[in-house]
Design a protein around this motif. Structure first.
Motif, PDB file in Angstrom:
ATOM      1  N   GLN A  47     -13.589  -5.210  -3.916  1.00 61.09           N
ATOM      2  CA  GLN A  47     -14.042  -5.105  -5.293  1.00 61.09           C
ATOM      3  C   GLN A  47     -12.950  -4.439  -6.124  1.00 61.09           C
ATOM      4  O   GLN A  47     -12.336  -3.467  -5.691  1.00 61.09           O
ATOM      5  N   LEU A  48     -12.725  -4.984  -7.318  1.00 59.00           N
ATOM      6  CA  LEU A  48     -11.736  -4.430  -8.227  1.00 59.00           C
ATOM      7  C   LEU A  48     -12.441  -3.841  -9.429  1.00 59.00           C
ATOM      8  O   LEU A  48     -13.391  -4.429  -9.943  1.00 59.00           O
ATOM      9  N   GLN A  49     -11.979  -2.707  -9.884  1.00 59.91           N
ATOM     10  CA  GLN A  49     -12.583  -2.055 -11.042  1.00 59.91           C
ATOM     11  C   GLN A  49     -11.496  -1.569 -11.974  1.00 59.91           C
ATOM     12  O   GLN A  49     -10.706  -0.694 -11.623  1.00 59.91           O
TER      13      GLN A  49
ATOM     14  N   CYS B  67      -6.495  -0.191 -12.127  1.00 56.11           N
ATOM     15  CA  CYS B  67      -7.306  -1.170 -11.411  1.00 56.11           C
ATOM     16  C   CYS B  67      -7.397  -0.676  -9.975  1.00 56.11           C
ATOM     17  O   CYS B  67      -6.428  -0.770  -9.212  1.00 56.11           O
ATOM     18  N   ALA B  68      -8.547  -0.142  -9.628  1.00 52.98           N
ATOM     19  CA  ALA B  68      -8.743   0.423  -8.302  1.00 52.98           C
ATOM     20  C   ALA B  68      -9.509  -0.556  -7.426  1.00 52.98           C
ATOM     21  O   ALA B  68     -10.445  -1.219  -7.876  1.00 52.98           O
ATOM     22  N   ALA B  69      -9.094  -0.631  -6.183  1.00 56.11           N
ATOM     23  CA  ALA B  69      -9.735  -1.552  -5.244  1.00 56.11           C
ATOM     24  C   ALA B  69     -10.592  -0.777  -4.258  1.00 56.11           C
ATOM     25  O   ALA B  69     -10.232   0.318  -3.830  1.00 56.11           O
TER      26      ALA B  69
ATOM     27  N   THR C 115      -4.128   0.891  -5.933  1.00 56.89           N
ATOM     28  CA  THR C 115      -4.354   0.885  -7.378  1.00 56.89           C
ATOM     29  C   THR C 115      -3.169   0.248  -8.094  1.00 56.89           C
ATOM     30  O   THR C 115      -2.010   0.457  -7.710  1.00 56.89           O
ATOM     31  N   VAL C 116      -3.498  -0.516  -9.124  1.00 58.10           N
ATOM     32  CA  VAL C 116      -2.482  -1.118  -9.985  1.00 58.10           C
ATOM     33  C   VAL C 116      -2.681  -0.563 -11.388  1.00 58.10           C
ATOM     34  O   VAL C 116      -3.812  -0.335 -11.813  1.00 58.10           O
ATOM     35  N   TYR C 117      -1.565  -0.371 -12.091  1.00 60.41           N
ATOM     36  CA  TYR C 117      -1.612   0.239 -13.421  1.00 60.41           C
ATOM     37  C   TYR C 117      -1.034  -0.712 -14.474  1.00 60.41           C
ATOM     38  O   TYR C 117      -0.142  -1.518 -14.183  1.00 60.41           O
TER      39      TYR C 117
ATOM     40  N   ALA D 137      -6.898  -8.837 -11.668  1.00 56.72           N
ATOM     41  CA  ALA D 137      -7.225  -9.927 -10.758  1.00 56.72           C
ATOM     42  C   ALA D 137      -6.212  -9.962  -9.630  1.00 56.72           C
ATOM     43  O   ALA D 137      -5.107  -9.427  -9.767  1.00 56.72           O
ATOM     44  N   ALA D 138      -6.590 -10.598  -8.525  1.00 59.56           N
ATOM     45  CA  ALA D 138      -5.728 -10.644  -7.355  1.00 59.56           C
ATOM     46  C   ALA D 138      -5.618 -12.058  -6.802  1.00 59.56           C
ATOM     47  O   ALA D 138      -6.602 -12.817  -6.830  1.00 59.56           O
TER      48      ALA D 138
END
Length: 123
Positions: free
Chosen positions: A1-3, A20-22, A76-78, A95-96
């Motif tokens: 899940q991505l948030q 964006c935390a997974a 996490t992506v920033y 998105a991934a």
């Protein structure tokens, strides 16, 4: 899940950093993209980053103002957004996808999506 998180209200010229935390899945082996959708408009590509973080790609509209990075240890992506403009107002999504390709800017190429976060830039 991505948030996705970190959105808010900011004045033109200001900055925000989205995260964006997974959870539930490790996205360290996925290329990550950021998209945005303004009211009444289609979802559009903002930028993307490779698995290792060594390569990024940006839409012309944000090039030089936005920067994507990732912290694999934190899963996490920033998205660092500087010099924000009113036209940057939108809901931002992360998105991934597994493979880096020439179609990183295509919404339909991404099988995994997070919930968005609202960014509002006032003039």
């Amino acid at each position: 899940q991505l948030q996705a998180s970190g959105g808010g209200l900011v004045q033109a010229g200001g900055s925000l950093r989205l995260s964006c935390a997974a959870s539930g899945r490790t996205y360290t082996r996925y290329n990550m993209g950021w998209f945005r959708q303004a009211p009444g408009k289609e979802r559009e590509f903002v930028g993307a980053i490779t698995v290792g973080g060594g390569t990024t790609s940006y839409a012309d509209s944000v090039k030089g103002r936005f920067a994507i990075s990732r912290d694999s240890a934190k899963n996490t992506v920033y998205l660092q957004m500087n010099s924000l403009k009113p036209e940057d107002t939108a809901v931002y999504y992360c998105a991934a996808k597994s493979l880096w390709s020439a179609t990183m800017d295509q919404v339909q190429e991404y099988p995994f999506w997070g919930q968005g976060t609202q960014v509002t830039v006032s003039s």
